[in-house]
Structures are given as structure tokens and as C-alpha cells.
Design an enzyme around this catalytic site. Sequence first.
Site, PDB file in Angstrom:
ATOM      1  N   ASP A  54      -5.895  -5.298 -13.798  1.00 39.95           N
ATOM      2  CA  ASP A  54      -5.034  -5.725 -12.697  1.00 39.95           C
ATOM      3  C   ASP A  54      -6.121  -5.458 -11.380  1.00 39.95           C
ATOM      4  O   ASP A  54      -6.607  -4.940 -10.916  1.00 39.95           O
ATOM      5  CB  ASP A  54      -4.089  -4.693 -12.208  1.00 39.95           C
ATOM      6  CG  ASP A  54      -3.006  -5.315 -11.314  1.00 39.95           C
ATOM      7  OD1 ASP A  54      -2.322  -6.047 -11.291  1.00 39.95           O
ATOM      8  OD2 ASP A  54      -3.308  -4.681 -10.226  1.00 39.95           O
ATOM      9  N   TYR A  59      -8.270  -7.119  -3.077  1.00 35.56           N
ATOM     10  CA  TYR A  59      -8.826  -5.689  -3.397  1.00 35.56           C
ATOM     11  C   TYR A  59     -10.427  -5.697  -3.281  1.00 35.56           C
ATOM     12  O   TYR A  59     -11.188  -4.697  -3.001  1.00 35.56           O
ATOM     13  CB  TYR A  59      -8.376  -5.242  -4.768  1.00 35.56           C
ATOM     14  CG  TYR A  59      -6.895  -5.242  -5.073  1.00 35.56           C
ATOM     15  CD1 TYR A  59      -6.014  -4.929  -3.845  1.00 35.56           C
ATOM     16  CD2 TYR A  59      -6.427  -4.978  -6.372  1.00 35.56           C
ATOM     17  CE1 TYR A  59      -4.628  -4.766  -4.351  1.00 35.56           C
ATOM     18  CE2 TYR A  59      -5.088  -4.897  -6.711  1.00 35.56           C
ATOM     19  CZ  TYR A  59      -4.224  -4.734  -5.776  1.00 35.56           C
ATOM     20  OH  TYR A  59      -2.911  -4.672  -5.917  1.00 35.56           O
ATOM     21  N   LYS A  89      -3.950 -11.870  -7.827  1.00 38.25           N
ATOM     22  CA  LYS A  89      -2.800 -11.919  -6.872  1.00 38.25           C
ATOM     23  C   LYS A  89      -3.133 -12.943  -5.758  1.00 38.25           C
ATOM     24  O   LYS A  89      -4.332 -12.742  -5.273  1.00 38.25           O
ATOM     25  CB  LYS A  89      -2.124 -10.590  -6.656  1.00 38.25           C
ATOM     26  CG  LYS A  89      -2.005  -9.838  -7.769  1.00 38.25           C
ATOM     27  CD  LYS A  89      -1.243  -8.608  -6.963  1.00 38.25           C
ATOM     28  CE  LYS A  89      -1.241  -7.396  -8.286  1.00 38.25           C
ATOM     29  NZ  LYS A  89      -2.614  -6.550  -8.220  1.00 38.25           N
ATOM     30  N   HIS A 122       1.486 -11.887  -4.227  1.00 41.53           N
ATOM     31  CA  HIS A 122       1.174 -10.681  -4.171  1.00 41.53           C
ATOM     32  C   HIS A 122       2.410 -10.018  -3.297  1.00 41.53           C
ATOM     33  O   HIS A 122       2.814  -8.849  -3.956  1.00 41.53           O
ATOM     34  CB  HIS A 122      -0.022 -10.393  -3.390  1.00 41.53           C
ATOM     35  CG  HIS A 122      -0.671  -9.127  -3.414  1.00 41.53           C
ATOM     36  ND1 HIS A 122      -1.958  -8.731  -3.229  1.00 41.53           N
ATOM     37  CD2 HIS A 122      -0.088  -7.736  -3.420  1.00 41.53           C
ATOM     38  CE1 HIS A 122      -2.299  -7.567  -3.576  1.00 41.53           C
ATOM     39  NE2 HIS A 122      -1.163  -7.051  -3.632  1.00 41.53           N
TER      40      HIS A 122
HETATM   41  P1  NAP Z   1      -1.535   5.229  -8.874  1.00 41.18           P
HETATM   42  O1  NAP Z   1      -2.215   4.681 -10.252  1.00 41.18           O
HETATM   43  O2  NAP Z   1      -0.345   6.084  -8.948  1.00 41.18           O
HETATM   44  O3  NAP Z   1      -2.473   6.516  -8.506  1.00 41.18           O
HETATM   45  C1  NAP Z   1      -3.987   6.463  -8.474  1.00 41.18           C
HETATM   46  C2  NAP Z   1      -4.499   7.831  -7.995  1.00 41.18           C
HETATM   47  O4  NAP Z   1      -4.067   8.717  -8.711  1.00 41.18           O
HETATM   48  C3  NAP Z   1      -5.941   7.837  -7.796  1.00 41.18           C
HETATM   49  O5  NAP Z   1      -6.343   8.573  -6.485  1.00 41.18           O
HETATM   50  C4  NAP Z   1      -6.593   8.404  -8.911  1.00 41.18           C
HETATM   51  O6  NAP Z   1      -7.605   9.244  -8.586  1.00 41.18           O
HETATM   52  C5  NAP Z   1      -5.269   9.550  -9.201  1.00 41.18           C
HETATM   53  N1  NAP Z   1      -4.877   9.619 -10.799  1.00 41.18           N
HETATM   54  C6  NAP Z   1      -4.999   8.903 -11.812  1.00 41.18           C
HETATM   55  N2  NAP Z   1      -4.835   9.299 -12.926  1.00 41.18           N
HETATM   56  C7  NAP Z   1      -4.521  10.763 -12.607  1.00 41.18           C
HETATM   57  C8  NAP Z   1      -4.245  11.696 -13.394  1.00 41.18           C
HETATM   58  N3  NAP Z   1      -4.214  11.837 -14.731  1.00 41.18           N
HETATM   59  N4  NAP Z   1      -4.200  12.970 -12.785  1.00 41.18           N
HETATM   60  C9  NAP Z   1      -4.215  13.235 -11.598  1.00 41.18           C
HETATM   61  N5  NAP Z   1      -4.477  12.273 -10.879  1.00 41.18           N
HETATM   62  C10 NAP Z   1      -4.762  10.813 -11.130  1.00 41.18           C
HETATM   63  O7  NAP Z   1      -1.724   4.343  -7.757  1.00 41.18           O
HETATM   64  P2  NAP Z   1      -2.162   2.924  -7.389  1.00 41.18           P
HETATM   65  O8  NAP Z   1      -3.553   2.867  -7.408  1.00 41.18           O
HETATM   66  O9  NAP Z   1      -1.463   2.472  -6.109  1.00 41.18           O
HETATM   67  O10 NAP Z   1      -1.457   1.977  -8.426  1.00 41.18           O
HETATM   68  C11 NAP Z   1      -2.354   1.611  -9.679  1.00 41.18           C
HETATM   69  C12 NAP Z   1      -2.471   0.004  -9.327  1.00 41.18           C
HETATM   70  O11 NAP Z   1      -1.489  -0.683  -9.251  1.00 41.18           O
HETATM   71  C13 NAP Z   1      -3.607  -0.157  -8.142  1.00 41.18           C
HETATM   72  O12 NAP Z   1      -5.004   0.097  -8.438  1.00 41.18           O
HETATM   73  C14 NAP Z   1      -3.638  -1.827  -8.299  1.00 41.18           C
HETATM   74  O13 NAP Z   1      -4.239  -2.520  -9.273  1.00 41.18           O
HETATM   75  C15 NAP Z   1      -1.982  -1.881  -8.749  1.00 41.18           C
HETATM   76  N6  NAP Z   1      -1.125  -1.846  -7.217  1.00 41.18           N
HETATM   77  C16 NAP Z   1      -0.463  -3.046  -6.778  1.00 41.18           C
HETATM   78  C17 NAP Z   1       0.183  -3.112  -5.592  1.00 41.18           C
HETATM   79  C18 NAP Z   1       0.895  -4.328  -5.453  1.00 41.18           C
HETATM   80  O14 NAP Z   1       1.313  -4.759  -4.385  1.00 41.18           O
HETATM   81  N7  NAP Z   1       1.293  -5.318  -6.307  1.00 41.18           N
HETATM   82  C19 NAP Z   1       0.423  -2.052  -4.872  1.00 41.18           C
HETATM   83  C20 NAP Z   1      -0.519  -0.947  -5.024  1.00 41.18           C
HETATM   84  C21 NAP Z   1      -1.095  -0.935  -6.273  1.00 41.18           C
HETATM   85  P3  NAP Z   1      -8.745   9.017  -9.703  1.00 41.18           P
HETATM   86  O15 NAP Z   1      -9.504   7.749  -9.878  1.00 41.18           O
HETATM   87  O16 NAP Z   1     -10.064  10.115  -9.026  1.00 41.18           O
HETATM   88  O17 NAP Z   1      -8.505   9.626 -10.897  1.00 41.18           O
END
Ligand code: NAP
Length: 323
Positions: A54, A59, A89, A122
Amino acid sequence: MGSTSFGIPEHRFGSNGEKMPVLGFGTAVFPPVGAEATKMAILQSIKLGYRHFDTAAKYGSEQPLGEAIQEALSIGLIQSRDELFITTKLWCGDAHGDLVVPALKRSLQNLKLEYLDLFLIHWPVSCKPGTYEFPIKEENFLPMDFNSVWAAMEECQRLNLTKSIGVSNFSCKKLTDILAIANIPPAVNQVEMNPMWQQKKLREFCRANGIFLTAYSPLGANGTFWGSDRVLECEVLKEIAKAKGKTAAQVSLRWIYEQGVGVIVKSFNGERMKQNLGIFDWSLDEDELKKIDELPQSRGVTGVAYTSKYGPFRTVEDIWDGE
Ligand code: NAP
């Protein structure tokens, strides 16, 4: 449901039979780590079995993802680009009818790909062309003309620049607006979802309308400016995790999967990448599901813009229409 060669179940879209691994790898990174580290993390994730990626024009990860794909092909981690499912997106500044196809072509160039698997709007808002700030500045904020933007998204699919099209951060109301004008309905709606923001109403709406819901920030985006530790530090999740010999992160990801929803999770740490893949060979029992169902609810991601004199989008609640 089929699965990838690494055992990740795949969702099959009704419209064109395309298969999407239900667990995807997120590439929105905060704080930024740079292109080379992003590329290396993606390569490592391909080695571990991730096949769904994704990204977004916003980004800055399209280029490193494209380079990682080229390298994965050249060192034989994958035989063909078709083994991957790639989503990007449309940024709000390109969410204008005449800018959509050129924006997708730019993304494909960044990704060094001939086609996308999924192209998403997006956010359900537009901003002035050429502006990239986030949150969007009030003076750059514009309501989206759904008619011309969705028609251009459909054109992207007709031109075979993408296999499927969809949306992100769309409420039930905004999905209703899109469905009313769509010749090709959105295949996916990607939104914030985790045990602390369960999206019950939206889940029901999407199921009833054949739209596959996909969860971002499934762990609450701990460590980013848009997230917090409220999922990973939730006592109920930690207790369930302890009883099952899993982590709170795995319990959260498994719970989302059991709701019939896709998951995009980001980790650039090898051990946590592996941990996040380990959710398909065990399940939550009825009592655990009930405890999660009763968790107090609060949204983490607050929106893209706060006030505006333009159109109907004055507050975050307006953007989301409640849910
Ligand atoms: P997330 O996946 O909920 O959390 C990521 C954070 O959690 C990072 O700091 C990561 O650190 C940590 N983490 C990951 N696995 C872990 C585990 N097993 N234990 C403890 N900590 C852990 O949040 P997100 O990045 O917001 O969401 C994921 C993806 O969704 C994004 O990267 C993006 O591609 C997409 N997204 C889309 C939108 C939208 O508007 N469509 C908005 C936000 C995000 P480390 O890397 O150090 O492990």
C-alpha cells in the site's frame, strides 16, 4: 478463499475476479526514514512473504517501492510483477476530473509499473492543484466534484492502467453519493479500523453493497503523528494476548481479519514484520470477541482539514458524516 504461496488468504473481487491478499504492507512512515531504508524494508518484507503493498502519491514511497519490486525481480524473490498486489492513491490536489489520469500515469512512472492493482481516492476532499500540505491549509481546500473525479477513476480502469478502483476515508453517506453516480462501483473502501474504532455501521454498509472494507492503522499507528498507543496498550487486548501466547498487535490484526475486513499494517522491523504475518493459524474465541466488541470507541485519525469556508467540508465531522 484462496491464499498466497506464503499462506495469506486472498479476497476475490466479484467484478473482475482479481485476488487481493487480505494482509497488506503499509509504506506511510513517520518519522521519515529515507528512500533507501524504505526500499530495504520492502525487500525484506517480500522475502518474508508479503505480496500486497500500500502506497500513495502523498507518502513519497512510490519510488522506493518501484525500486524494491525491480530488485525483487532481478534477484529472483519473485518471478513476475503479477505475483504482487499494488495499491496507490490519488492525492487531493489531483482530485479534479482532468488531473486524475495524468496523476495515475505519474504514479505508474514512479512505481516503474505498467498497471496498478488498485487505485484509490485518498480522501473525499480536493485541494488546489499542486498543493501537497497535510493537513490541507484552509485556503487550499475545495469540495470534491464526485461526478467528474469518479468518471475519471472509471476511465483509469477502462484504460487498463489499474485493475480495480476504490476509495479511502469515505463515510456511508459519501459512499452512497458515489454509488448513485457510478458505472463501476468502488471495489474497496480503505479506512481507519482497529478494536478501538470498530466501524460497525460502515462495515455493515460495505458488506451490503459489495465493497471490500480494508483497515489502515490497525495497531492505532503507534509512534506516528496521526496515531497513539491506545490499541497496543489496551488492557483487554493485552490480557487476551497473554492468555493466548500472542501479542496485543496480533490480537488486533486477528480480530480485524475475523470481521471479514482486509488489513494494511506497517512495520519496518524484521521481527515485527514476521509477528504481523502470524495471525492465520489460530483464532479468537467467543468470550474474547465479546470483550473486544465492548471496548469504548474513539477515532484516532482526525482528518485532513479543520475549518474551511469552502463547500460542505467545515469540520472533521463533516468530512466523516459521523462515521
Ligand atoms: P499501524 O500499522 O497501525 O502502526 C504502525 C506503527 O506500529 C509503526 O510505528 C510500527 O513501528 C508499529 N508496529 C508495527 N507492528 C508492530 C507490532 N507487531 N508490535 C508493536 N508495534 C508495531 O499504522 P499506520 O502506519 O497508520 O497504518 C498502516 C498503513 O496503512 C500505512 O503505512 C499506510 O500504508 C496506510 N494508511 C492509509 C491511510 C489512508 O488515509 N488511506 C492513513 C494511514 C495509514 P515499526 O515500524 O518500528 O515496527
